[in-house]
Design a protein around this motif. Structure first.
Motif, PDB file in Angstrom:
ATOM      1  N   GLU A 125      40.315  17.561  18.352  1.00  0.00           N
ATOM      2  CA  GLU A 125      40.336  17.454  16.896  1.00  0.00           C
ATOM      3  C   GLU A 125      38.971  17.044  16.355  1.00  0.00           C
ATOM      4  O   GLU A 125      38.527  17.524  15.311  1.00  0.00           O
ATOM      5  CB  GLU A 125      41.400  16.437  16.456  1.00  0.00           C
ATOM      6  CG  GLU A 125      42.816  16.989  16.502  1.00  0.00           C
ATOM      7  CD  GLU A 125      43.024  18.066  15.441  1.00  0.00           C
ATOM      8  OE1 GLU A 125      43.007  17.726  14.235  1.00  0.00           O
ATOM      9  OE2 GLU A 125      43.181  19.254  15.811  1.00  0.00           O
ATOM     10  N   ALA A 146      33.839  24.726  18.977  1.00  0.00           N
ATOM     11  CA  ALA A 146      35.055  25.373  19.475  1.00  0.00           C
ATOM     12  C   ALA A 146      35.418  24.834  20.851  1.00  0.00           C
ATOM     13  O   ALA A 146      34.537  24.563  21.666  1.00  0.00           O
ATOM     14  CB  ALA A 146      34.838  26.880  19.559  1.00  0.00           C
ATOM     15  N   ARG A 177      36.732  20.021  16.541  1.00  0.00           N
ATOM     16  CA  ARG A 177      37.070  20.972  15.483  1.00  0.00           C
ATOM     17  C   ARG A 177      36.427  20.558  14.163  1.00  0.00           C
ATOM     18  O   ARG A 177      35.845  21.389  13.446  1.00  0.00           O
ATOM     19  CB  ARG A 177      38.597  21.060  15.306  1.00  0.00           C
ATOM     20  CG  ARG A 177      39.059  22.154  14.353  1.00  0.00           C
ATOM     21  CD  ARG A 177      40.573  22.266  14.316  1.00  0.00           C
ATOM     22  NE  ARG A 177      41.235  21.075  13.844  1.00  0.00           N
ATOM     23  CZ  ARG A 177      41.338  20.729  12.548  1.00  0.00           C
ATOM     24  NH1 ARG A 177      40.815  21.478  11.607  1.00  0.00           N
ATOM     25  NH2 ARG A 177      41.972  19.630  12.200  1.00  0.00           N
ATOM     26  N   GLU A 195      40.342  18.615   5.388  1.00  0.00           N
ATOM     27  CA  GLU A 195      39.293  19.629   5.509  1.00  0.00           C
ATOM     28  C   GLU A 195      39.134  20.311   4.161  1.00  0.00           C
ATOM     29  O   GLU A 195      39.877  21.226   3.829  1.00  0.00           O
ATOM     30  CB  GLU A 195      39.726  20.617   6.604  1.00  0.00           C
ATOM     31  CG  GLU A 195      38.590  21.426   7.170  1.00  0.00           C
ATOM     32  CD  GLU A 195      39.084  22.386   8.244  1.00  0.00           C
ATOM     33  OE1 GLU A 195      40.076  22.065   8.940  1.00  0.00           O
ATOM     34  OE2 GLU A 195      38.496  23.468   8.325  1.00  0.00           O
TER      35      GLU A 195
END
Lengths: 254, 254, 254, 254, 254, 254, 254, 254
Positions: free
Chosen positions: G140, G148, G143, G110
């Motif tokens: 995951e 959310a 995300r 990320e």
């Protein structure tokens, strides 16, 4: 065989360089030359009294009657399978001497003598009343092929004593045909009771999880009794042919 | 048991010709006494030289060796099927005289004579090299059951002439076992070439849409050659048992 | 029910505008109020001596040991199912008093007394040696649930007399569990011999066309014996739970 | 038959206390005499007020009426299942006192009293209106077998509160039958709400991917609620037999 | 042909009653005599530069090396398919000049010239990177058969513009091979873009509901684009053979 | 391409800042610009004498007649497939010049000349009489597409010599279509006899374990003859399209 | 569009015979010209913070690390799915900042901010502990896509009250993902509790008759709750993408 | 919660021993008390203008008319699905204002206003004419639920340009429903063209290997386009419900 070699062989025959016997020997090993012999022989064996078979399913009454008439004219025996009652009503009046077996859904014309096959009857075992049409198709086919049947009907394994009462018949038979739907367990029990050849026919009878005979088919193929052989669903005709192969082979050597 | 025989026995009890013990002994083999007769007879026939069979798959080397040793002590012949090479290495040193057939994945102990069954060898036909383990399992089982095999290997239908060259063997055989994977077409062609009993064994060999033998299984069950009977996938042992039933029945009547 | 409405109701109770009976009536119709009662009761019945169950399959040794230790601390009995030998070696040293049943692939910790359920043992019938792991998983589960088992093993239908010798046991049992692979025919024969509840467990044992238990599953669901109920493939644990429901219900009313 | 009893019989023959005919008669019920004892007992239990069952599917009106008339004459109760409305119109006028339940597709003749079985009604739970014919076949069969039913209909899990309102009934029942098509989820939820025996019946109702009940069948066999047992698709009759086995066993011991 | 007739024919040749030409003509119509000719011709056509093929799957390294060595000695080209990397490491050092294509899992020995087939390259289209091993097996096989390939890789239909950019290639190709797993939609889109022969190869790539290639197989067989033909799952070799038949036929007539 | 960029480009063309060639180059890489060319070309090729096709199945007589009339007005040829006899009776009187082929279940209107495709006839091989409707659907479709057919009918593999007698035809054909139901073995034998492209069509003919053509489909996909390509069950139309692609491609390059 | 026509158009633009507007209009109707616009737009929307995805299954550690490094260099976020622990150990040290989620079997890098999507969290509901890997793969993925998740785990329907306690969460969610194996009943109950979009993910968890997720898949597709949509077995990633489409669409219009 | 405890609590409220807040707190944790709130709310949302739905399949004309009349009396809107033309003729005259959509096989009664849902029409995409009944069932259901549809019909992937011409519609839609039979490839291509939610409906249209929609179903579940969600075969109604959940959720938050 190479054409050139055949020509050469023929020329040596003409010239005397090769004897007829030698040439014939050489030609005998032509691919399939002996096949021809074998097959003719085999066909001859099969042709004695063996009926011509017409699969009624998927044919119109007219087609069935037409083929049957043609065969009838030659003096042969005729077997029509999977002939429903409506078509039978159309067909039978057109073929003198033909008889209809409603349960078996077969029509037969018997004009040539049928030489008997086998030394003891084939035991024809079935589980429930819904299996009878398939069992009877098998019986009628066996009759037309010269194989005697001893019917052992309505001996489903949920009442095991009914079957056990027939053990001696199963043991003595030339072969045993087991016709059962639902879970097809009958084949396994019968296979454990006799050392004779066992041909199992799954039927489409049943509900719940019988899936049109698939369950019985798989169960029979997975039988815990050793050496049970299986034909397709509802294929009473095929089972009759299979046991005829057994009886035929025995007869052919006696 | 024949009612007449029971009456006779009871009369001999009443008259004192038979002691209670004797009578009880005779009756002790009830409830399966007449059944028992058949089965004993059947068992006797089966027991002559017939090996005990151990399914190696799903057993440990120790278990296999243990059972085999126990059987070996009784003087019987022993056949272990589906025995992979690793286990064979463990088991064989423990059983004197046992031999391993790697291709067939069988181990055999032959200490009693095996009476021969049948008048002509069973033709054992296979399509491709991947089918050989199943064919050889069948061959080894037949050997232990006294049935002679004539191997006709590598005659897949894509090269039809290879098969046709063996037609005479197929015609003369007591029975024919056809071992084929992929599309299993061999069974249909063979079934059309011979009138002998045909037992088809689908194998799991193949790829593309062979689905572990399901395709060959279904194809053999749907064979356009009449009277082909089928056993389960890769079941060479079962096919051997099926043709043994055929040969056995012939033998029993000769 | 709207919180505001509940508040209003309570205020009317306090002020005397609503009687206790009226309020209770109103609350009784709250969705699931009576459910709460029922479930607690039901849970209480289930909690007496009932082990916590851990499915070993798909968990690491660490996870299994961790959960088991936590449960052990509370004084409960513990049952681990589908625990292979390798994991068992890791887990057992960490849980004092836990025992491993290798054939059943279960580990059990028995620290609270197990109240017995049922008036007669449940007959636990299995067909072949390959079915034993499933049968023993069932037996161990029944033991931990307080249900006595009477084992009737190795009674496959290919040798039907072995099964028939146990008929009285089948008739007398509180319930019968039938464990069989291959063609699963045993369930049908047993179902015909007894009027007791029969729960059939198909196993994945078999080859040829057994398809990992699917054939036995379908065959048991299609049983010609009426009222045979079935659980999933290799689900010995589930069968034990099903017969425990039967014994539990009887116990609850005596 | 108990060896001691046989010895006693033989001694009475020797002493003249029993005639040969009497002894033969006693023995005549061998080979299944000890088996027979169990079965007779079992049959006696089953025969009390138990109807003879005729599967209407696959039989003509004439066949059904014929069998039913014969049974009616003996004073027995009769249950015809899977009888469509057209055949019912033919059959009923021929059997005095027979009644037709159109939704259940059953016809019943009740001329002997039916002794009640069980201590609490069996809860008969169904998901949607399309499942009613199967549920009612189950209800009618239970009624003829003496088992009381408490119907809990139209409680599909998409509106879970409807089901939960009946929790007490599920908990109190002698057994629960769950009838559901589509995804068959109802069996899992019910199985979690009660400790009573649960018999699940998948139905062929549904579309999309219901595949004629196969989806519900598999889902019920895979239920996350422990100890749910399953019968075949649309087999309301079989479920009734399964819960009757439960009630019967309880009754037999009280 | 009847042996007697052959003898008669030979005698007429010897006597001069039949000319050599006449006799040869007669023999030519022996069953399969012309077959022999045709097949030799056909085989000759196939033998020119065509590699012998060894299926590596299910063979040991020793077996593969043994067969390859024997073939290598004859000067032929050799193609080994489905050869995993471990075996390749064993086999390659033993065959001088053999090369391994890791992605294709093929090993090739090219010692004879390969005559090129076809007038334009075959377009070899694949959907995703997981399909590459199958595509490359096809490419390597085509290379050994003399068919040129133009790779159009990574053109899955979820990004349709990538495929459309290659339309001209698809239109101009002698034939198109489409290799795709998952839902196999690529075959339908390609079939709509070109009038060339399209051979679709489903692959086992995918998850979710790909079922090892079955979904792609069925989808390709149900293609809404007319005239798409299909081979088995992961059968890149088979697709190469299919397009070679197309190119071969074109070549044979030019 | 962004409209703004296109505008900008056009303005630069007008102002002379970009040459026509540059602009054309830029536009050429517009997605699918060349596609458009290719497809038009491709469509033109396809449109010459190619009939419009109407799938009769699932349409009413009115719908079929309506579409056909509209097409007829444009002077095109029309092919209606899967048109049963009842609908044909309704449709034909409304379309002058339309002819019905009852066996093929096709109706055709031929008002434009059909340019012939291919250098040798396509061999159209079928196994049994039940396969004829599918074979004829293929034949009629080929006729309307300009592809000549040479029928080789009734050559099922159970009588292998019937097929072998036609080997020369198979070898000489531009392509071979094999139409077979039951076990579909014919495709494998034919594939071994010829190097021409082979398109196999499984049919739904058969019983026992034919499962509506699934068995033949799987068997053909698993053919041991290399390079056999397959279309869907009963899809004679699709097979015709597949061989037309072959002939078309040949023609396009000659 | 024909290149010649484009050239002609450009020339008319240059000569002033066609206005820019006219030309742009003409070009706008080029096939896919507007497509190009749409897709770019669509791609731009998708490209904001969206990670590149690497399917770890079927790739070597080297391949995964290679692709990931290349992507990392561009500053993008990276998501690797189906990455087992062994490979993760190899890959992670090579990519600075990458993190591994063992349960989800995902690795993520990320480095760009992820813009949040949606107005309320997506409820992520799962039945049992065996379903967690799939649920976490979904979590995951969500995300990394900016969605959310509110986890509602271990709420299998056999203990229905656990699920009901979370009803408010289900009702308030932007969408609900239901992850369940075995019989998959959870999807139906959840679908009845909320009007939000429901995406059901069948998992391969289960035994008995779960068939690797097929049972749950079919059950979810047959859900009695209206409007439940389904993705493939174990496809947590796909479910995340499906709910992202929902949230994305909402976001795009706000 | 135990009734006694509730009574006790209420008494303590009345006596002042418990405050209202305490009591409310205690009651709040009654199972499902908050559920009640949530569900009412949820139901209210669903009830606004939402029609009651009657599944016509498996019901008689009388039953359908009866239910519809009862609903009509309450002023609600009514939707009847899967209503064939014969039944429609019976039902419509009995319900004033009801209209029949023959292609969709739906009847609707619209007497209450239907509040519109969604900000852009849902794109309703279908492949061929055989898919129209399912697409129209979806359209009619959406109409009754307030969801606008933009039809994009007859855009099968074999002519990909027809679909591409509608890309803008697909991109702009609130959601996309894809209706396709045969190989169902359309869902994958559409899923790649738009970021909107995509609900795929497989139809039973097709032949060859379409297997009544199973092929399309599996293909759609295996789509290479990420995030495509699927409903059951021919379930146009279900797809409408699924997209309504999407639109509803958007609406609920605006």
């Amino acid at each position: 065989m190479d054409p050139a070699k055949i020509r050469d062989l023929l020329e040596r025959v003409r010239s005397g360089d090769a004897s007829i016997d030698e040439a014939q020997d050489a030609l005998k090993h032509l691919p399939f030359a002996d096949l021809g012999y074998a097959m003719v022989d085999h066909h001859r064996a099969l042709r004695q009294g063996v009926p011509e078979v017409i699969l009624g399913e998927g044919k119109t009454s007219e087609q069935i009657a037409g083929i049957a008439q043609e065969l009838a004219r030659t003096g042969q025996n005729v077997l029509v399978t999977r002939l429903d009652e409506a078509k039978a009503k159309d067909v039978l009046p057109q073929i003198r001497g033909m008889r209809y077996a409603a349960l078996a859904r077969t029509a037969t014309l018997e004009q040539a003598p049928i030489p008997p096959l086998g030394s003891a009857p084939v035991a024809l075992v079935s589980a429930g009343t819904s299996d009878l049409p398939v069992a009877e198709e098998c019986a009628e086919t066996m009759r037309m092929l010269g194989v005697a049947a001893e019917r052992v009907y309505d001996v489903g394994v949920a009442g095991i004593h009914r079957l056990l009462a027939h053990t001696e018949t199963l043991v003595a038979a030339d072969a045993v045909v087991v016709v059962a739907g639902m879970e097809g367990a009958l084949a396994s029990v019968v296979g454990g009771l006799t050392a004779a050849p066992v041909v199992a026919v799954p039927t489409s009878a049943g509900y719940g999880a019988a899936f049109g005979g698939v369950t019985a088919l798989l169960a029979m193929l997975s039988s815990c009794a050793q050496g049970v052989a299986v034909v397709g669903i509802d294929n009473g005709f095929g089972a009759a042919c299979a046991v005829t192969r057994v009886c035929n082979q025995r007869a052919g050597r006696a």
